[in-house]
Design an enzyme around this catalytic site. Structure first.
Site: not given
Ligand code: UGA
Length: 454
Positions: A269, A277
């Protein structure tokens, strides 16, 4: 059509072209060369191609520089801006172009997909397999196939498959070379065989090989990102409940996460999701559902998007609270500009959104980030940027921890308390050691944890 491990074809090196050398394409091109293919990376951006050709990445991605350097040295990888070179002799062409959100709309903008297809199609005069990797609205692959059949001199000998990509920025090399699954959408068993042989060294690691039709392959990607966004917004909705009841969202996430059906991952959270993405993909998915007249099926994604935006507003409100309402002229130190740690990507960055809102409200905002300062400076020149976290925090009235880089977790709270004007901090990522900060004299606030307060 789904080959099992024992009947899978052996590896055979191919002449591969990767079309589009952004985060996805640059990593894919280098990874394909690493496993033994002869790869041409194509991009229309001359500066990007020049950098990549020297083994330098135009963005920060751990391990990519080393991988590029290594594969360029083998002679199996080169980059070009020439469509002719990209098409000539290519046995497999991966489409890795960006599909950003269209201006003024929720829908995905497919201009780069169509530009690649329309420029390369007329040069495809030999049998080949075009493999889409970009995230697209379901139905796009079928249009791409039809267009290629129409404009390619090789006609229907140009086949199409879809192979969605699930790599995360910050882990892109690992996710490409050892993904947790490979999904391919194909129309003919021969195309599955071709891809199984191409990916054989990756499949040797034993991950699932999922063979589906074109529509399912496109939807798998839309569904995966929608689910991840929903999971994050779910826990952030719980954070709102925690704030209203005095409960603790971190303890709640731990407790529900022990249930293997729920799982703790992506229940962090905080300030919510940003990046190039998840935000645009859930909007594009909703726009496509509307076109397909099944918009009701994805109505919940509106809430997912709204919850996510509300967290940013809540972080701004909590900053006001920490400052006792005195925002105008206050020195606000912002730790983190990238949308997440281990990346210099600032697209739809929650951290920069909060920083800019506070700036608009009259605060003096000093931003630090280990990697994303140059990108942030370009898009938000109104903010002040600092080369070190200490510099940003010197004489600060409040410190905001907005992107959870490892180096911020390693800060000594007592040392920082000695240089700020007032030891007040908002941990908007729930990543800092609250008792240590409170023990060092800080007034400590965190999203979804009303009782964690110094
Ligand atoms: C995301 C997906 O996780 C990948 O599987 C996918 O391939 C990619 O998009 C894409 O479509 O190309 P990404 O955008 O690199 O990957 O980042 P994430 O690790 O998913 O994080 C996304 C956002 O969610 C970040 O801002 C992160 O801080 C936030 N987040 C993530 C949270 O706020 N809480 C969480 O528990 C996890």
């Amino acid at each position: 059509m789904n080959s099992n491990e024992s009947t899978r074809p052996a590896f055979a090196p191919r002449r591969i072209t990767v079309v589009g050398c952004g985060y996805l394409g640059a990593v894919h091109a280098a990874a394909m060369a690493e496993i033994g293919h002869d790869v041409v990376g194509f991009d229309v951006d001359e500066a990007k191609v020049a950098l990549l050709s020297q083994g330098r990445t135009p963005f920060y991605e751990p391990e990519l520089d080393e991988l590029l350097e290594r594969t360029l040295a083998t002679g199996r990888l080169r980059f070009t801006t020439s469509y002719e070179e990209a098409a000539s002799g290519a046995e497999v062409l991966f489409l890795c172009v960006g599909t950003p959100q269209a201006p003024g709309s929720n829908a995905a903008d497919l201009k780069y997909v169509w530009s690649a297809v329309d420029n390369l199609g007329p040069l495809l005069d030999h049998p080949c397999l075009v493999v889409g990797k970009s995230t697209v609205p379901v139905g796009t692959a079928e249009h791409v196939r039809d267009r290629l059949h129409e404009i390619a001199p090789a006609g229907e000998q140009v086949r199409l498959a879809w192979n969605p990509e699930f790599l995360r920025e910050g882990f892109a090399v690992k996710d490409t070379l050892t993904p947790d699954r490979l999904v391919v959408g194909v129309e003919r068993p021969e195309d599955e065989q071709e891809l199984a042989s191409l990916y054989a060294p990756v499949l040797d690691h034993g991950m699932p090989w999922v063979v589906v039709d074109l529509a399912t392959a496109q939807l798998v990607k839309n569904a995966a990102n929608a689910f991840l966004a929903t999971k994050i917004s779910f826990i952030n909705a719980m954070a709102e409940l925690c704030e209203a009841t005095g409960a603790d969202v971190v303890a709640l996430a731990d407790a529900i996460g022990y249930d293997a059906r729920i799982g703790r991952r992506f229940l962090q959270a905080g300030l919510g999701f940003g990046g190039g993405c998840l935000p645009k993909d859930i909007r594009g998915f909703m726009a496509r559902a509307e076109e397909l007249r099944v918009d009701e099926a994805l109505h919940f994604l509106r809430d997912v998007d709204d919850i996510n935006r509300r967290r940013r507003r809540r972080a701004v409100e909590m900053t006001h609270e920490l400052l006792g309402g005195a925002v105008t002229g206050a020195h606000v130190a912002v730790l983190g500009a990238a949308f997440k740690p281990d990346s210099d990507d600032i697209r739809d960055s929650p951290a920069l959104d909060v920083a800019s809102t506070l700036h608009e409200r009259g605060a003096r905002v000093f931003v630090h980030d280990p990697k994303a300062l140059d990108n942030a400076r370009r898009t938000r020149p109104q903010l002040t940027y600092c080369d070190t976290a200490l510099e940003a925090c010197k004489d600060a009235d409040v410190v905001l921890h907005l992107t959870e880089w490892r180096e911020y977790r390693d800060i000594d709270p007592a040392e920082l308390a000695a240089i700020v004007a007032s030891p007040r901090i908002l941990d908007a990522r729930n990543a800092l050691d609250a008792p240590a900060w409170i023990g060092a004299g800080w007034t400590f606030k965190a999203l979804g944890r009303p009782r964690v307060a110094g």
